[in-house]
Design an enzyme around this catalytic site. Structure first.
Site, short mmCIF file in Angstrom:
data_model
loop_
_atom_site.label_atom_id
_atom_site.label_comp_id
_atom_site.label_asym_id
_atom_site.label_seq_id
_atom_site.Cartn_x
_atom_site.Cartn_y
_atom_site.Cartn_z
NE ARG A 160 -3.55 0.11 2.70
CZ ARG A 160 -4.32 -0.04 3.78
NH1 ARG A 160 -4.35 0.90 4.71
NH2 ARG A 160 -5.05 -1.13 3.94
CG HIS A 203 -6.62 -1.12 -5.54
ND1 HIS A 203 -5.42 -1.53 -5.01
CD2 HIS A 203 -7.01 -0.04 -4.80
CE1 HIS A 203 -5.09 -0.72 -4.01
NE2 HIS A 203 -6.04 0.19 -3.87
CE1 TYR A 251 -20.97 16.19 -13.46
CE2 TYR A 251 -19.81 16.31 -11.36
CZ TYR A 251 -20.99 16.31 -12.09
OH TYR A 251 -22.18 16.44 -11.44
#
Length: 744
Positions: free
Chosen positions: A32, A78, A123
């Site tokens: 991570r 993931h 967006y």
């Protein structure tokens, strides 16, 4: 015992908790938070880049919605939160966060002023940058190992076959369990130069590598002001800090800031400067203005009040007190090729990455060689078929097991026989034989070249070197962050930042404090809160602190320039100070550090003290006068000259005058006896010291008792003079209850 209980494994809680925490720690460290030295990426970044390549989002492709990419990353590789994944994706798209962005974004991807102001993923649109191909171009060429994804349905690369040391180029930061990483970005051309130098001379010491890599190169034009010695120490140890400073110019008497340190927000910086202005700590600055736009990403205007102001001095102060100058931690902690996290120095990073790159290129060449040999093998079988085409056709047409027959008849392998059987009729034309021979000749030439490179370390290094040079030429650019030697920034002294003007500080009975400009203030006309009234006042300058004595003999100090105006009712001193429970504020003192005061208790003990001894940095103050049981603090007397005389008067009207120098000079304490007061009178409060004053040479003393005043001149002063610690002489009738003494 039930069957369920029989199948349970019993473990001590200590062992289970320890194992669970260690497993979690290793997961956070390896999967991570820390980057891998090979491609410089954390797992989530690697998966984003790989998922985008699988979607065909190359630098030449059409943009796709970011939500599509995030969905693929989460669904395939993931299984974590979408917002964290999208934030990692945004970071790789911001050219002000990444030195060499991996993602080309379209839409609102945040701004240097507010990096987290990016639009939602539904967006924005994105694709990979051309630079990202340095991580992906060799992926399908047998260069890296592959592992199952989280549900075992797909394969994902363990690392990406980076053609450049992306770890140093883009840097990274992260916090794991028990360790962290902060690797600064660097310039591609400089790093490539160091890699090439190491390939040519593997024994090159770190000092020579620093001739190529001058230091970090952040995605901002602000200056790196860390000294060359400190930068060298960082690269030797793998840790330290880098200091950056904004760039400014002067234009029409104004200060124009044109570049800010890495990740410094212009709006927050303006707030920091404005806060100092509101606190009256920047009297030399008149106004601020932000003129940043699309053409000038950073243009902050600071307008001084006068052209006579030293601009460099002001900026040095701002560098020291705001984010115009900022330090960045360096901790080059990463996962090495051995799979272990460790802090490495610059040379170790480059040597280890070059070892990875060498092995990657070797695997790529071997993969290609295997392909070439396999194709040559097939072509050899096809040529046999063309030379015996009629017989091959007859075997295929009439035999039940044509493959076996052909293998026995022509001595070909299973693979070659399969290739012959897969031939289409149109490939049996005469021209096909010519094409096969031509392809065979080309592949033979390539095979020789590949085998030659794989057999020679020198040729392999030459190939790696040429590829690094090619990529540096294609993606490299000039250094953005200049490394400049600068003097250390220095915050201006508080007194230099405050306008020096006369103030009258007023303290009320309830402990409320305020300040009026000037000395001609009638404190009696000021308004007070209900139930409150005037207690004491002191005249000082706005650059000086005011000192507050309390009923327990402690002294406190506070600044005066930021006290509320006398037009208001002030503010409670307890908001600035932290007095002991039960204590009351009594007197105000002010003056220059070298001025002297006479301090005394009502029990008749006192000493001389300099104003500089009254300064205390903490809110709780410090002990100044040691008070005998039942004694109080007497109003301090300002000493104009050490040759002054001390006049002290008691409640019973006893007056004693003697030279001030007979009292000791102390920083704190009880002091020496000033006047003799019978013990029984002190115990019953029948007598005590009520006032004192310092009489200048050839001066006079005014004794005040109610509305009456008695002026004592030189002959009278001589009459009341005596030795320190005497009882003193009685004042005339009517002055048995003295309210105060005034010397002049």
């Amino acid at each position: 015992m039930s069957a369920v209980q029989e199948n349970c494994e019993r473990l001590p809680l200590k062992e289970f908790a320890e194992k669970a925490y260690l497993d979690y720690s290793m997961y956070v460290i390896l999967d991570r938070a820390l980057p891998h030295i090979a491609d410089g990426l954390k797992p989530v970044q690697r998966r984003i880049v790989y998922a985008m390549s699988e979607l065909g989002l190359t630098a030449l492709a059409k943009y796709k919605k970011s939500a599509r990419t995030v969905g693929d990353v989460l669904g395939k590789f993931h299984p974590h939160g979408d917002s964290a994944c999208y934030e990692a994706m945004v970071l790789m798209a911001q050219d002000f966060s990444y030195r060499y962005p991996l993602i080309d974004g379209q839409g609102n991807w945040g701004s240097p002023d507010d990096p987290k102001s990016f639009a939602a993923m539904r967006y924005t649109e994105s694709r990979l940058t051309a630079y990202a191909q340095t991580l992906l171009s060799e992926l399908g060429q047998g260069t890296v190992d592959w592992s199952d994804n989280f549900d075992g349905t797909l394969k994902e690369p363990d690392i990406l076959p980076a053609r450049l040391p992306n770890l140093l180029l883009n840097g990274t930061m992260g916090i794991a369990v028990g360790m962290a990483t902060d690797i600064p970005p660097h310039n591609l051309v400089e790093v490539a130069g160091a890699c090439i130098h190491l390939l040519d001379k593997p024994d090159t010491p770190l000092e020579q590598l620093l001739e190529h890599i001058k230091g970090p190169d952040y995605p901002t034009e602000a200056e790196i002001i860390t000294s060359a010695e400190d930068i060298q120490r960082i690269y030797i140890t793998g840790g330290g800090s880098i200091k950056m400073r904004a760039i400014y110019d002067q234009e029409d008497g104004n200060i124009i800031i044109t570049a800010l340190p890495y990740q410094v927000s212009g709006s927050k910086l303006m707030e920091q400067i404005a806060a100092q202005m509101l606190a009256k700590k920047l009297p030399m600055i008149e106004d601020l203005r932000d003129e940043s736009d699309h053409e000038n990403q950073t243009r902050l205007v600071i307008m001084p009040k006068s052209k006579r102001i030293d601009i460099d001095e002001v900026m040095s102060h701002l560098f020291a007190t705001t984010d115009l100058e900022r330090s960045y931690r360096v901790n080059m902690n990463m996962i090495g090729l051995d799979g272990r996290p460790r802090v490495k120095n610059l040379r170790e990073i480059l040597v280890e990455w070059l070892a990875f790159r060498t092995e990657t290129v070797r695997k790529r060449l071997q993969f290609r060689l295997d392909k070439v040999l396999a194709r040559l093998h097939v072509l050899e079988g096809l040529l046999i078929a063309f030379l015996n085409i009629d017989e091959v056709i007859a075997i295929i047409r009439f035999e039940d097991h044509p493959k076996t027959v052909m293998m026995e008849r022509f001595g070909i392998t299973d693979i070659q026989a399969e290739a012959i059987l897969e031939l289409k009729l149109r490939h049996l034309a005469k021209l096909e034989e010519i094409k096969i021979r031509g392809e065979q000749a080309e592949l033979e030439k390539e095979r020789e070249e590949l085998e030659k490179i794989l057999a020679s370390k020198q040729l392999l290094n030459r190939l790696i070197k040429s590829e690094i040079e090619e990529d540096a030429e294609k993606y490299g650019d000039n250094r953005r962050s200049p490394i400049v030697a600068r003097e250390a920034s220095q915050a201006l002294d508080t007194t230099a930042l405050i306008s020096n003007e006369p103030l009258t500080v007023v303290l009320s009975e309830k402990g409320w404090i305020r300040a009026a400009k000037g000395y001609d203030i009638d404190v009696a006309t000021l308004g007070y809160r209900s139930g409150d009234g005037f207690l004491d006042s002191a005249k000082c300058r706005s650059t000086q602190p005011v000192y507050v004595l309390d009923s327990t003999g402690r002294v406190y100090s506070t600044t005066t320039h930021d006290l509320p105006s006398a037009r208001s009712q002030g503010e409670p001193l307890t908001g600035r100070l932290n007095p002991a429970p039960g204590s009351l504020f009594t007197y105000l003192l002010a003056g220059n550090p070298d001025d002297w005061y006479l301090l005394a208790s009502s029990a008749g003990y006192g000493f001389r003290v300099q104003v500089k001894e009254l300064i205390c940095k903490n809110k709780a103050g410090k002990s100044l006068i040691s008070l005998p049981i039942g004694a109080k603090v007497v109003r301090p007397a300002l000493i104009a000259n050490q040759s002054d005389l001390l006049a002290v008067v008691t409640l019973q009207g006893k007056l004693l005058i003697f030279p001030l120098m007979e009292l000791p000079e102390l920083a704190k304490g009880k002091g020496n006896k000033i006047i003799q007061i019978p013990t029984k009178d002190l115990a019953t409060d029948k007598d005590r010291v009520v006032a004192m004053a310092a009489i200048p040479v050839n001066g006079q003393l005014v004794v005040v008792a109610g509305k009456r005043q008695l002026t004592l001149k030189a002959i009278d002063i001589a009459h009341y003079s005596g030795n320190r610690a005497n009882r003193g002489l009685n004042l005339p009738k009517g002055f048995q209850k003295v309210d105060g003494l005034t010397a002049g």
